[in-house]
Design a protein around this motif. Structure first.
Motif, PDB file in Angstrom:
ATOM      1  N   LYS A  87      -1.383   2.844  -2.128  1.00 39.04           N
ATOM      2  CA  LYS A  87      -1.163   4.063  -1.342  1.00 39.04           C
ATOM      3  C   LYS A  87      -2.015   5.188  -1.926  1.00 39.04           C
ATOM      4  O   LYS A  87      -1.927   5.485  -3.117  1.00 39.04           O
ATOM      5  N   ASP A 101       0.921  14.933  -0.881  1.00 41.99           N
ATOM      6  CA  ASP A 101       1.950  14.739   0.138  1.00 41.99           C
ATOM      7  C   ASP A 101       2.832  15.978   0.237  1.00 41.99           C
ATOM      8  O   ASP A 101       3.752  16.157  -0.554  1.00 41.99           O
ATOM      9  N   ASP A 104       0.735  11.136  -5.503  1.00 43.46           N
ATOM     10  CA  ASP A 104       1.102  10.208  -4.437  1.00 43.46           C
ATOM     11  C   ASP A 104      -0.024   9.206  -4.121  1.00 43.46           C
ATOM     12  O   ASP A 104       0.043   8.480  -3.133  1.00 43.46           O
ATOM     13  N   GLU A 164       4.915   9.048   5.477  1.00 39.55           N
ATOM     14  CA  GLU A 164       3.508   8.833   5.821  1.00 39.55           C
ATOM     15  C   GLU A 164       2.909   7.634   5.097  1.00 39.55           C
ATOM     16  O   GLU A 164       1.971   7.013   5.601  1.00 39.55           O
ATOM     17  N   THR A 198       3.717   4.738  -4.216  1.00 44.35           N
ATOM     18  CA  THR A 198       4.760   5.718  -4.537  1.00 44.35           C
ATOM     19  C   THR A 198       5.465   6.001  -3.210  1.00 44.35           C
ATOM     20  O   THR A 198       5.232   7.026  -2.591  1.00 44.35           O
TER      21      THR A 198
HETATM   22 ZN    ZN Z   1       4.136  10.122   0.140  1.00 44.29          ZN
END
Ligand code: ZN
Ligand code: BES
Ligand code: MN
Length: 501
Positions: free
Chosen positions: A268, A273, A291, A352, A377
């Motif tokens: 990710k 974020d 993130d 997201e 995460t």
């Molecule tokens: Zn996130």
């Protein structure tokens, strides 16, 4: 830092810091190997200091003593390793890191660490590798934004390690080289995660990946928004559309001619974020430059596979973007089409990560992998479930998951299995789309995992939610404050294992 194993004793050579590792039961038994090895000088001294300082050898506890010239070492630092039966070589990373930190604090230039004796097979090579890795990690710091007088000087020049039984010098040197490669990859992942989102944008992360790939024989491909649009990555692009920073899809590939397996790693890569229109609180947003820790882990780990010429084809994928609120941001109620063709209704823009990962997983399946592993995460719920230091592991394949868990055990990273109960799929039902992006409050880590599962088909897959352990606010063992580089050690361990099997 110069690292050596079992150096010959040089007459007159003074060690600045001798590092010892003590178990709780060392303090109970009169004939403990810890004291026995140092009698007559150091043994009684240690006993006295342990009593005076109430040293119990609990995990991570330390005590430092000056020898006042009575020995060929200036200081002795002892670090507790807790219960002897619980010990495994991988945990030596923590003790060695603690000792390295002490060495820098007291200004030692040389550190010499003795392997503790254990009743079970002491595995000197594995201990050496873990300890060397730990010594480097303990000296890690992220101080580029500090004035030079505020930086703690790096004083250690040489760390040496004494194993309980002799090991051939070439075997020891190879173990130290392995340790160095993993530790550098971890340090690099930490650097990326510690870097503020203002500078570590998706574009900057892609540029770093490209620069590093060139040096190791890894092939880097970077897709911009137009390429992603062409490939139909509707979920990833929706997350990206609220930000003034352009997204980047990073694909690194290590393709040796003799590959036995093809592994796809997905990380990710949300470089910040904010939650998007489902905006986080200040408190909730504070650590969100981290993130992209999953991306940092896979993009760093693949370099080790290349450096070691592992006969495993490895791909590292990261769909990198910010998640921001703005006039162009994706909205609640939007129905998005994924690269897989599945449609997703958005009921929370703060979920997201699973959207960016879904398209990255679909891209990954296109590479024809044997196994896919993702690192993210992903949920606060996973931190609630397992605490801040343990990652959650979810999978659609028990045998692959068992291999993965074995690798994490050997690397010393804390992970724990979580289920993917199909009954919870009800929570991801939408009236207008194939899926909605979030479920209810309870079981949030599992519904996130179930969401991803919809995008991996029948390919064996491991999902690692590292929302907790990706950073730490307290120094502990080989982890300093801030980014931990979590995931890198297990990925490398896992790939080395596949290469050897
Ligand atoms: Zn996130
Ligand atoms: N990046 C967060 C998860 C996170 C939380 C990472 C805390 C590290 C520490 C993720 O994008 C997120 O916001 N998840 C939401 C999901 C929810 C909206 C279903 C969460 O965990 O609250
Ligand atoms: Mn979020």
């Amino acid at each position: 830092m110069n690292l050596t194993a079992n150096p010959a004793a040089l007459p007159g050579r003074v060690i600045d810091l001798l590092g010892l590792i003590a178990f709780e039961d060392d303090l109970a038994g009169k004939d403990s190997p810890l004291f026995a090895s140092f009698d007559p000088v150091l043994g009684p001294l240690l006993r006295q200091v342990f009593a005076d300082e109430r040293f119990k050898a609990s995990f991570g506890q330390t005590v430092i003593l000056h020898t006042q010239g009575s020995l060929a070492v200036r200081r002795v630092a002892v670090v507790g390793a807790g219960s002897r039966p619980d010990f495994r070589p991988a945990l030596a990373r923590h003790q060695a890191a603690t000792l390295a930190r002490i060495a820098n604090q007291v200004g030692a230039r040389s550190l010499h660490i003795l392997q503790p004796s254990t009743e079970v097979d002491p595995q000197p090579i594995r201990w050496l590798e873990a300890a060397a890795e730990g010594a480097i990690l303990g000296a890690y710091r992220f101080d580029k934004y500090l004035a030079s007088e505020k930086r703690t000087p790096q004083t250690i020049e040489t760390a040496s390690f004494q194993t309980v039984s002799p090991v051939p010098p070439d075997v020891a040197a190879a173990a130290i080289d392995r340790a160095r490669r993993v530790a550098s990859a971890i340090a690099h992942a930490r650097d990326l995660v510690n870097e503020p989102a203002a500078t570590l944008t998706p574009t900057a992360l892609a540029a770093d990946s490209v620069a590093r790939a060139a040096a190791t024989g890894v092939v880097a491909t970077v897709l911009g928004p137009a390429d992603c649009r062409e490939r139909g990555m509707g979920l990833f692009l929706a997350v990206a559309q609220g930000s003034s920073q352009e997204p980047r899809f990073i694909h690194l590939a290590w393709r040796p001619a003799n590959a036995k397996k093809r592994i796809v790693l997905v990380g990710k890569g949300v470089t910040f974020d904010s939650g998007g229109l489902s905006l986080k609180t200040n408190e909730g947003m504070l650590g969100m430059k981290a993130d992209m820790a999953g991306a940092a882990a896979v993009l760093s780990a693949i370099g080790v596979a290349a450096e070691e010429l592992l006969p495993i084809e490895v791909h590292a994928l990261a769909a990198c973007t910010e998640n921001m609120p703005s006039g162009t941001a994706y909205k609640l109620g939007d129905v998005l089409r994924s690269m897989s063709g599945k449609t997703v209704e958005i009921n929370n823009t703060d979920a997201e990560g699973r959207l960016t990962l879904a398209d990255a997983l679909t891209y990954g399946l296109g590479l024809g992998p044997d196994i896919v592993l993702d690192f993210a995460t992903l949920t606060g719920a996973c931190v609630v479930a397992l605490g801040p230091h343990t990652a959650g592991v979810m999978s659609n394949d028990d045998a692959v998951a068992a291999n993965w868990m074995a690798a994490t055990h050997d690397s010393g990273e804390d992970m724990w299995p979580l289920p993917l109960p199909s009954r919870l799929m009800d929570q991801l039902k939408s009236d207008v789309a194939d899926l909605r992006n979030t479920g209810e409050r309870w079981g949030g880590a599992l519904t996130a995992g179930l969401f991803l599962k919809q995008f991996v088909g029948a390919i064996p897959w491991i999902h690692v939610d590292l929302a907790g352990p990706s950073t730490t606010d307290k120094e502990w063992g080989c982890y300093g404050k801030g980014a931990t580089g979590f995931g890198v050690a297990s990925i490398v361990q896992y790939l080395r294992g596949l290469a050897a099997s």
